[in-house]
Design an enzyme around this catalytic site. Sequence first.
Site, mmCIF file in Angstrom:
data_model
loop_
_atom_site.group_PDB
_atom_site.id
_atom_site.type_symbol
_atom_site.label_atom_id
_atom_site.label_comp_id
_atom_site.label_asym_id
_atom_site.label_seq_id
_atom_site.Cartn_x
_atom_site.Cartn_y
_atom_site.Cartn_z
ATOM 1 N N ASN A 7 0.861 -1.183 0.000
ATOM 2 C CA ASN A 7 0.000 0.000 0.000
ATOM 3 C C ASN A 7 0.904 1.242 0.000
ATOM 4 O O ASN A 7 1.737 1.419 0.896
ATOM 5 C CB ASN A 7 -0.887 -0.034 1.252
ATOM 6 C CG ASN A 7 -1.823 1.155 1.323
ATOM 7 O OD1 ASN A 7 -1.408 2.295 1.154
ATOM 8 N ND2 ASN A 7 -3.079 0.894 1.600
ATOM 9 N N HIS A 10 0.904 6.259 1.872
ATOM 10 C CA HIS A 10 1.738 7.195 2.645
ATOM 11 C C HIS A 10 2.638 8.036 1.743
ATOM 12 O O HIS A 10 3.004 9.156 2.100
ATOM 13 C CB HIS A 10 2.618 6.433 3.637
ATOM 14 C CG HIS A 10 1.905 6.009 4.899
ATOM 15 N ND1 HIS A 10 0.588 6.261 5.154
ATOM 16 C CD2 HIS A 10 2.366 5.352 5.996
ATOM 17 C CE1 HIS A 10 0.249 5.776 6.341
ATOM 18 N NE2 HIS A 10 1.320 5.212 6.868
ATOM 19 N N HIS A 43 -5.683 3.477 -1.764
ATOM 20 C CA HIS A 43 -7.028 3.759 -1.254
ATOM 21 C C HIS A 43 -7.411 5.150 -1.744
ATOM 22 O O HIS A 43 -6.831 6.147 -1.306
ATOM 23 C CB HIS A 43 -7.004 3.696 0.278
ATOM 24 C CG HIS A 43 -8.344 3.903 0.921
ATOM 25 N ND1 HIS A 43 -8.528 3.793 2.272
ATOM 26 C CD2 HIS A 43 -9.559 4.210 0.405
ATOM 27 C CE1 HIS A 43 -9.810 4.026 2.561
ATOM 28 N NE2 HIS A 43 -10.445 4.299 1.441
ATOM 29 N N ARG A 45 -9.681 7.823 -1.357
ATOM 30 C CA ARG A 45 -10.705 8.255 -0.388
ATOM 31 C C ARG A 45 -11.587 9.330 -0.977
ATOM 32 O O ARG A 45 -11.159 10.089 -1.850
ATOM 33 C CB ARG A 45 -10.018 8.812 0.873
ATOM 34 C CG ARG A 45 -9.503 7.754 1.797
ATOM 35 C CD ARG A 45 -8.880 8.385 3.032
ATOM 36 N NE ARG A 45 -8.668 7.383 4.049
ATOM 37 C CZ ARG A 45 -9.547 7.063 4.994
ATOM 38 N NH1 ARG A 45 -10.703 7.696 5.080
ATOM 39 N NH2 ARG A 45 -9.280 6.131 5.871
ATOM 40 N N ARG A 49 -7.451 12.602 0.427
ATOM 41 C CA ARG A 49 -6.402 13.119 1.318
ATOM 42 C C ARG A 49 -5.012 12.610 0.938
ATOM 43 O O ARG A 49 -4.009 13.200 1.301
ATOM 44 C CB ARG A 49 -6.709 12.793 2.771
ATOM 45 C CG ARG A 49 -6.573 11.339 3.126
ATOM 46 C CD ARG A 49 -6.643 11.108 4.619
ATOM 47 N NE ARG A 49 -7.987 11.227 5.132
ATOM 48 C CZ ARG A 49 -8.400 10.590 6.237
ATOM 49 N NH1 ARG A 49 -7.559 9.844 6.923
ATOM 50 N NH2 ARG A 49 -9.636 10.716 6.648
ATOM 51 N N GLU A 70 -8.598 0.186 -3.046
ATOM 52 C CA GLU A 70 -9.471 0.218 -1.865
ATOM 53 C C GLU A 70 -10.397 1.400 -2.019
ATOM 54 O O GLU A 70 -9.951 2.499 -2.382
ATOM 55 C CB GLU A 70 -8.648 0.405 -0.583
ATOM 56 C CG GLU A 70 -7.895 -0.817 -0.166
ATOM 57 C CD GLU A 70 -7.047 -0.545 1.070
ATOM 58 O OE1 GLU A 70 -7.195 0.520 1.702
ATOM 59 O OE2 GLU A 70 -6.221 -1.394 1.380
ATOM 60 N N THR A 101 -8.342 3.455 8.127
ATOM 61 C CA THR A 101 -9.531 2.604 8.218
ATOM 62 C C THR A 101 -9.571 1.952 9.600
ATOM 63 O O THR A 101 -8.625 1.290 10.001
ATOM 64 C CB THR A 101 -9.482 1.516 7.121
ATOM 65 O OG1 THR A 101 -9.105 2.131 5.890
ATOM 66 C CG2 THR A 101 -10.827 0.852 6.962
ATOM 67 N N GLU A 151 -10.815 -9.601 2.933
ATOM 68 C CA GLU A 151 -9.569 -9.256 3.625
ATOM 69 C C GLU A 151 -9.924 -9.159 5.092
ATOM 70 O O GLU A 151 -10.751 -8.324 5.488
ATOM 71 C CB GLU A 151 -9.004 -7.927 3.121
ATOM 72 C CG GLU A 151 -7.704 -7.550 3.841
ATOM 73 C CD GLU A 151 -7.115 -6.235 3.350
ATOM 74 O OE1 GLU A 151 -7.241 -5.919 2.140
ATOM 75 O OE2 GLU A 151 -6.540 -5.515 4.188
ATOM 76 N N HIS A 191 -3.812 -4.780 7.604
ATOM 77 C CA HIS A 191 -3.916 -3.628 8.511
ATOM 78 C C HIS A 191 -3.040 -3.837 9.742
ATOM 79 O O HIS A 191 -3.221 -4.779 10.495
ATOM 80 C CB HIS A 191 -5.353 -3.321 8.948
ATOM 81 C CG HIS A 191 -5.547 -1.842 9.117
ATOM 82 N ND1 HIS A 191 -5.080 -1.150 10.203
ATOM 83 C CD2 HIS A 191 -6.088 -0.908 8.302
ATOM 84 C CE1 HIS A 191 -5.351 0.133 10.055
ATOM 85 N NE2 HIS A 191 -5.961 0.308 8.901
HETATM 86 N N1 PXP Z 1 -5.947 -3.077 4.299
HETATM 87 C C1 PXP Z 1 -6.861 -2.075 4.350
HETATM 88 C C2 PXP Z 1 -8.269 -2.391 4.002
HETATM 89 C C3 PXP Z 1 -6.484 -0.775 4.705
HETATM 90 O O1 PXP Z 1 -7.401 0.200 4.757
HETATM 91 C C4 PXP Z 1 -5.122 -0.519 4.977
HETATM 92 C C5 PXP Z 1 -4.680 0.872 5.323
HETATM 93 O O2 PXP Z 1 -4.899 1.722 4.265
HETATM 94 C C6 PXP Z 1 -4.215 -1.586 4.889
HETATM 95 C C7 PXP Z 1 -4.657 -2.857 4.578
HETATM 96 C C8 PXP Z 1 -2.761 -1.394 5.161
HETATM 97 O O3 PXP Z 1 -2.597 -1.133 6.510
HETATM 98 P P1 PXP Z 1 -1.171 -0.679 7.054
HETATM 99 O O4 PXP Z 1 -0.857 0.635 6.390
HETATM 100 O O5 PXP Z 1 -1.392 -0.558 8.520
HETATM 101 O O6 PXP Z 1 -0.200 -1.742 6.679
#
Ligand code: PXP
Length: 241
Positions: A7, A10, A43, A45, A49, A70, A101, A151, A191
């Site tokens: 992901n 960031h 993601h 949004r 953001r 996402e 999330t 997931e 997550h």
């Molecule tokens: N899965 C989902 C559905 C999420 O919303 C996120 C965060 O955007 C992640 C996985 C990844 O989480 P992390 O950034 O804590 O690894």
Amino acid sequence: MPVLCVNIDHVATLRNARMGIEPEPVTAAAICELAGADGIIVHLREDRRHIRDRDVRVLRETLNTRLHLEMAATAEMQAIALETEPDMVCLVPEKRQELTTEGGLNCIGREKELADYLAPLHAAGIRSSLFVDADPAQIAAAHAAGTEFIEIHTGHYADAKKHAERQAELDKILMGIEMAQDLGLKVNLGHGLNYTNTLAFACVPGIYEYSIGHAIMARAIFVGLDTAVRDMAAVVASFDD
Ligand code: PXP
């Protein structure tokens, strides 16, 4: 073998901090791919953001692996998904004020609504996943909605401070995985996963994908993105099929 999807939200957060063009999320995605990521997750949004519409479009054009989007289950996001055709969409709940999330999607009582929402995506060849808590009723409802993947939300496990609490959250996830697999669902995890807490799943068979962002980007600040992704890819590659 389970796969690692990174992901990169960031990276976009950092770019947007100065409203400029660096760091470029598309470049980050290419580095992740070269370092062994099996896919890239963003993601989009409602408030944009971090990831923006343009990022999704350019990633779709440039990725060599797979693009997972996402998104909240809104009409706007469905239209964007149909236009950009990610390999998979993962439906997540979205609240404007949240830092990230915070929990799984509520699928209970929404089985038909979700099935109707997913139908055009499936018809377009886009795979689907629902982000759910490790709750048997939610998993059953996700299955009834006709998704191919779920997931399972690992955030409560990752955030647990005390050993007993962490073990209880892990047990819930392990039971959820088993139940989902018995129903015929394909299971991803994500997550709050990092280089150590992910090891709890090393011997759990049948996990398709680990969705990891924050831990990789945090490590990347010190060791570089290439090394951070390679380190996590090596962890996931050591896990059972
Ligand atoms: N899965 C989902 C559905 C999420 O919303 C996120 C965060 O955007 C992640 C996985 C990844 O989480 P992390 O950034 O804590 O690894």
